[in-house]
Design an enzyme around this catalytic site. Sequence first.
Site, PDB file in Angstrom:
ATOM      1  N   ASP A 271      41.081 -14.791 -57.407  1.00  0.00           N
ATOM      2  CA  ASP A 271      41.630 -15.958 -56.622  1.00  0.00           C
ATOM      3  C   ASP A 271      40.792 -16.954 -56.481  1.00  0.00           C
ATOM      4  O   ASP A 271      39.902 -16.528 -56.034  1.00  0.00           O
ATOM      5  CB  ASP A 271      42.371 -15.164 -55.535  1.00  0.00           C
ATOM      6  CG  ASP A 271      43.622 -16.018 -54.386  1.00  0.00           C
ATOM      7  OD1 ASP A 271      43.926 -15.953 -55.026  1.00  0.00           O
ATOM      8  OD2 ASP A 271      42.829 -16.643 -53.276  1.00  0.00           O
ATOM      9  N   GLU A 313      42.438 -17.160 -61.711  1.00  0.00           N
ATOM     10  CA  GLU A 313      43.352 -17.985 -61.333  1.00  0.00           C
ATOM     11  C   GLU A 313      42.772 -19.258 -61.281  1.00  0.00           C
ATOM     12  O   GLU A 313      42.180 -19.912 -60.363  1.00  0.00           O
ATOM     13  CB  GLU A 313      43.484 -17.625 -60.318  1.00  0.00           C
ATOM     14  CG  GLU A 313      45.140 -17.856 -59.462  1.00  0.00           C
ATOM     15  CD  GLU A 313      45.420 -18.728 -58.116  1.00  0.00           C
ATOM     16  OE1 GLU A 313      46.322 -19.077 -57.450  1.00  0.00           O
ATOM     17  OE2 GLU A 313      44.252 -18.947 -57.309  1.00  0.00           O
TER      18      GLU A 313
END
Length: 624
Positions: A271, A313
């Site tokens: 992330d 991401e």
Amino acid sequence: MKAEAREKTETKAEAEELLWRQRFSRHFEELRWLYMELYNNGSMFAELCDQMKSYYQERKAPLKALDCEREQDPGWYRQNDMLGMMFYIDNFAGDMQGVEAKLDYIESCGVNYIHLMPFLDTPKGRSDGGYAVADFRKVQEKLGTMEDLDELTEACHKRNMNICMDFVMNHTSEDHEWARHARAGEGEYMSRYFFFDNAAVPSLFEKTVPQVFPTTAPGNFTWLPEIGHYVMTTFYPYQWDLNYRNPRVFNEMMYNFLYLANQGIDIIRIDAVPYIWKELGTSCRNLRQVHTIVRMMRMISEIVCPGVLLLGEVVMEPEKVVPYFGTVEKPECHMLYNVTTMATTWHTVATRDVRLLKKQLDIVSALPKDYTFLNYLRCHDDIGWGLDYGFLAQQGMDERAHKQYLNDYFEGKTGDSRSRGELYNADPVTGDARFCGTTASMCGIEKAGFEQDEEAMEKAIQLDVMLHAYMFMQSGIPVLYGGDEIGQVNDYTYKDDPEKASDSRYIHRGSMRWDLAKKISDPESVEARVFYRLKELEDIRKREKVFVTNADTWTVETWENSILCIGRAYDGDKLLGLFNFSEYDKTAWINETDGPYRELLSGRTMEAAGVDIPAYGFYYLKKI
């Protein structure tokens, strides 16, 4: 017999030790070089190496066997049978045991890659949808336990399904053990974050660091009056940024990474990758040290658990996304999200003009075939209009006015729109806003259902299916959002929950409507009309080898701004996908003279020249 068993055990242990040494020696010099360049700490590097071996030894035999199998076939995830689905565990099936009970349904959707949205322990009401982790080795109690996760991954592997999870490494929750110690003034733990006892340094950071959520969480620091310090909080005040200048942070997070991999996770989504390294006087985005850290993660994974993939991401334009693949010689992430194309797709729906989308696809098609993208129409997050406004300006579009048009369109206010949805993080000063809504609601299924308009419903379903057919033609791996397979619409009940009411993203994070999923047995239902048409596309994709990720892909000029044409070729096969983004019948003025072609859905033979395409229609034309 005991001696024979002991001898087999010793032989197996010797083979595993040899395999460890081979993998370790392959990466040791580069790993040591990068680590020492970043930290110059030999004792911490030695500790990292010792811990890596411990996690390797603890890895279960079936996972080690899967590692070896995937090492022999490094492109295993690039095949045309890969189809993903993402969902929140509680919204989809209650808990992990519930997900295991729904594997038959997931399998019936053609899905073999499940992305479980954040499930690690988070504080109630201060979690940002699960992205504020309080304990990296504990599952949220309402969702189950680590034992449940282990059983779920094992059950998935028996069905050749892969499990993906989020690894939130940029920050922790303010309730994390480290944060609690830091809040108590313990220097060892304060050094794992960014603490300042006055505003001097934070104010310098603010001069160059953009704000992620300027309206809902302005600034990049939070003042903690109880200890008289500022702490860096790039996203929300309850998410404290980790200081990767401290080797203890890197080591401990890698131990968490390996622990989770050993639970049977196949794909680990990193992330907020670009934010990991902070440097005063910079934007604190995409810095060189970020790539060093991701490269080390890739090598650590290839040594300990080479069957595990890294998914980055990186929510940025292509030129900033691509570097996170690394190079062929020194790779970083195995896969990245095709974010810009997703946003441009919805721009195309609203404008009925494919020119910008065609340009975006041409950029992706020109990249090395080893670069694998995940393609999607919708995900758990909002849609930000990060488009190529330089290109749009050449067509007379002003950035602010166009963003306003897009938001108005998808709210159903302009442009003959049938969409329904809500804005997120709207800024009245800059005019910026992001958009929220399910695929089905954005395509008009919600509006048509509310108005009981069957003609409008057929057109909305046609648009929904066309967009999925187009997504399947892109280079990479397609991912569905749970519920899209039955045309699930917006869920407005989030407004009744005080913890969610202020976050409009929950409009498309609604609970899976299993009562509606049962309607796929009724061929006249909206659910069945969406489900089986998508299933037909999935079957075609798995049947036709031209859909492998490393096929040649390109776009074809159609001389009609509403029609996109994508070509794919692999091992002698050629396929053309034609997609009409207009609600009116159009003609694609292509002239592919190497035909004839067979349309894969209808089976009819046709020429790939002057092709008439109905409103929101599409064709898969395979060269015979």
